[in-house]
Design an enzyme around this catalytic site. Structure first.
Site, PDB file in Angstrom:
ATOM      1  N   ARG A  88      22.530  40.398  66.698  1.00 56.02           N
ATOM      2  CA  ARG A  88      23.596  39.739  65.944  1.00 56.02           C
ATOM      3  C   ARG A  88      23.596  40.230  64.510  1.00 56.02           C
ATOM      4  NH1 ARG A  88      25.521  39.660  69.907  1.00 56.02           N
ATOM      5  NH2 ARG A  88      25.625  38.025  71.446  1.00 56.02           N
ATOM      6  N   CYS A  89      24.767  40.152  63.892  1.00 54.63           N
ATOM      7  CA  CYS A  89      24.980  40.583  62.517  1.00 54.63           C
ATOM      8  C   CYS A  89      23.874  40.024  61.621  1.00 54.63           C
ATOM      9  CB  CYS A  89      26.349  40.105  62.052  1.00 54.63           C
ATOM     10  SG  CYS A  89      26.800  40.662  60.414  1.00 54.63           S
ATOM     11  N   PRO A  90      23.277  40.845  60.789  1.00 59.21           N
ATOM     12  CA  PRO A  90      23.603  42.239  60.445  1.00 59.21           C
ATOM     13  C   PRO A  90      22.778  43.279  61.208  1.00 59.21           C
ATOM     14  CG  PRO A  90      22.026  41.432  58.854  1.00 59.21           C
ATOM     15  CD  PRO A  90      22.277  40.295  59.853  1.00 59.21           C
TER      16      PRO A  90
ATOM     17  N   ASP B 262      28.105  42.113  69.880  1.00 58.83           N
ATOM     18  CA  ASP B 262      28.409  41.205  68.773  1.00 58.83           C
ATOM     19  C   ASP B 262      29.835  41.481  68.289  1.00 58.83           C
ATOM     20  OD1 ASP B 262      28.586  39.678  66.497  1.00 58.83           O
ATOM     21  OD2 ASP B 262      26.800  40.493  65.540  1.00 58.83           O
TER      22      ASP B 262
ATOM     23  N   SER C 281      31.288  40.919  65.612  1.00 59.84           N
ATOM     24  CA  SER C 281      31.383  41.394  64.227  1.00 59.84           C
ATOM     25  C   SER C 281      31.293  42.917  64.129  1.00 59.84           C
ATOM     26  CB  SER C 281      30.312  40.748  63.349  1.00 59.84           C
ATOM     27  OG  SER C 281      29.036  41.211  63.697  1.00 59.84           O
TER      28      SER C 281
END
Length: 82
Positions: free
Chosen positions: A18-20, A45, A47
């Site tokens: 997951r981000c980042p 993800d 993002s």
């Protein structure tokens, strides 16, 4: 350009991150590649659909192709602008 994963000289599996984390992994992987080599990134993800293109613009790499219609999302990134 149609999405052709066979162009890749290296693959980064970023599914489950997951981000980042995905972009951090892309940056670390690309740093160890030669200019002109192509990285295939697989991620899930949402993002990354925003972050990967932004990373390429900011770091002067080419986003050759992206497949974001289904999971895993896949991106082909060419190191450098040449």
């Amino acid at each position: 350009m149609s999405f052709n994963p066979e162009l890749a000289t290296k693959t980064l599996e970023a599914e489950g991150l997951r981000c980042p984390e995905p972009v951090m992994m892309v940056r670390k992987t690309i740093r160890n590649m030669q200019d002109g080599e192509v990285l295939l990134v697989k991620a899930d993800d949402p993002s990354t659909t925003r972050d990967i293109p932004s990373f390429c613009r900011f770091m002067d790499h080419q986003l050759i192709a992206a497949q974001t219609e289904q999971l895993p999302y896949q991106y082909l990134i060419k190191k450098g602008l040449e």
